[in-house]
Design an enzyme around this catalytic site. Structure first.
Site, PDB file in Angstrom:
ATOM      1  N   VAL A   1     -85.913  20.695 -81.160  1.00  0.00           N
ATOM      2  CA  VAL A   1     -84.513  20.661 -81.591  1.00  0.00           C
ATOM      3  C   VAL A   1     -83.453  20.560 -80.427  1.00  0.00           C
ATOM      4  O   VAL A   1     -82.126  20.651 -80.674  1.00  0.00           O
ATOM      5  CB  VAL A   1     -84.184  21.845 -82.357  1.00  0.00           C
ATOM      6  CG1 VAL A   1     -84.847  22.024 -83.564  1.00  0.00           C
ATOM      7  CG2 VAL A   1     -84.438  23.132 -81.511  1.00  0.00           C
TER       8      VAL A   1
ATOM      9  N   HIS B   1     -89.385  24.431 -69.977  1.00  0.00           N
ATOM     10  CA  HIS B   1     -90.337  23.430 -70.222  1.00  0.00           C
ATOM     11  C   HIS B   1     -89.898  22.088 -69.896  1.00  0.00           C
ATOM     12  O   HIS B   1     -88.836  21.868 -70.311  1.00  0.00           O
ATOM     13  CB  HIS B   1     -91.102  23.375 -71.759  1.00  0.00           C
ATOM     14  CG  HIS B   1     -92.303  22.506 -72.039  1.00  0.00           C
ATOM     15  ND1 HIS B   1     -93.077  21.999 -70.997  1.00  0.00           N
ATOM     16  CD2 HIS B   1     -92.461  21.848 -73.205  1.00  0.00           C
ATOM     17  CE1 HIS B   1     -94.140  20.884 -71.628  1.00  0.00           C
ATOM     18  NE2 HIS B   1     -93.553  21.142 -72.938  1.00  0.00           N
TER      19      HIS B   1
END
Length: 330
Positions: free
Chosen positions: A85, A108
């Protein structure tokens, strides 16, 4: 050799006068936001209004606002919502407020590495990534210690991007154990490879294949579950605490001999060839493209695979045995 930073190597100078917006309040978002706040950093939390996370963050004592408001007010925007998202949220609710000299941070490297998020040229792009689940990030911090972590700088526009990332890492508690400097590429590709080949893909398929082999040979499913799945924790804990050699030193001679002489027949040259093919798919972007198309289609393949996993005999047997062992409630 990698560069490792510890508490003594890092100060808060690059972040002490900055506002850090944590976007998202899941396991990692909550832990990282609380740790940085408790370390004396100026933290705000950006969320969708009036959801469960909104109320939880308020209860935890944070200044909570919409993602747009947080992105506008912050000097550092630390994005901790799910990978899938992030691009849409970034484009609509964060990018319009990325003014010159700000820092956009991640835990990440996926969306930056594969180009799903492309920040403007006049901002820093950094990563601060605890190598532990959020609950442990918080628990160990409260105990006065921490967990190991990673930092990376994809773009250093202001000249102090690494110091900013390290200051955040110190606030989260990572430098008490050690923070390894890496790159967005290295973190992303090794993380995906580990998940697919070992942690989530390889191990689960090995367990299921071994379980099915025993059941098809006429052994009780309950016995098959204990020997191929339940006892895995004992071995993983030994490896985690003592390494591979330490594990061998703590199992029976029979287990050691059988494992050492038979393992290459299970993980053989064909297995290694498949590992290299999977790594290549990660490196050249094929996996990222496949996953992007899967998301856009509404996860049809993933949902079908989830249904198959739930219907497998190992799930029914495992559920009953976990109840018997007091590991799972009715």
């Amino acid at each position: 050799m990698v560069k490792i930073f510890y508490d003594k190597d890092v100060t808060f100078d690059a972040v002490k006068d900055k506002t850090i917006a944590v976007i998202g309040y899941g396991s990692q978002g909550r832990a990282q936001a609380l740790n940085m706040k408790d370390s004396g950093l100026n933290v705000i939390v950006g969320l969708r209004p009036n959801g469960a996370s909104w109320n939880k963050a308020i209860k935890d004592g944070h200044k909570v606002m919409t993602i747009e408001e947080a992105a506008e007010k912050a000097d550092i925007i630390h994005i901790l919502i799910p990978d899938e998202v992030q691009p849409a949220v970034y484009k609509k609710q964060i990018e319009p407020y990325l003014t010159e000299g700000k820092t956009i941070s991640f835990s990440h490297g996926y969306n930056i590495h594969y180009g799903f998020i492309r920040p403007p040229e006049n901002v820093n792009i950094t990563m601060v990534a605890p190598k532990s689940p959020g609950a442990m990030v918080r628990k160990t911090y409260e105990e006065g210690f921490g967990v190991p972590g990673l930092v990376a700088v994809e773009r250093d526009y202001t000249g102090d991007a690494l110091q900013i990332a390290l200051g955040m890492a110190k606030g989260i508690g990572l430098t008490k154990v050690g923070v390894i400097q890496t790159t967005f590429r290295e973190e992303t590709e090794t993380d995906l490879f580990g998940e697919q080949v070992v942690l989530c893909g390889g191990v689960t398929e090995l367990i299921k294949a071994a379980f099915e082999t025993l059941v098809e040979a006429g052994y009780a499913p309950e016995m098959a579950y204990f020997e191929t799945c339940h006892e895995l924790k004992l071995i993983v804990d030994l490896i985690y605490q003592k390494g591979l050699q330490g594990m061998w030193e703590n199992v029976s001679n029979t287990a050691e001999y059988g494992g050492l002489t038979r393992r290459a027949r299970v993980i053989n040259e064909e297995s290694r060839k498949a590992m290299k093919e999977i790594l290549k798919e990660i490196q050249d972007g094929r996996f990222a493209k496949e996953w992007s198309l899967e998301r856009e289609a509404g996860f049809p393949h993933l949902n079908a695979l989830r249904r198959l996993e739930k219907e497998h005999l190992i799930e029914k047997v495992g559920k009953e045995l976990r109840k018997m062992c007091g590991l799972e409630k009715e």
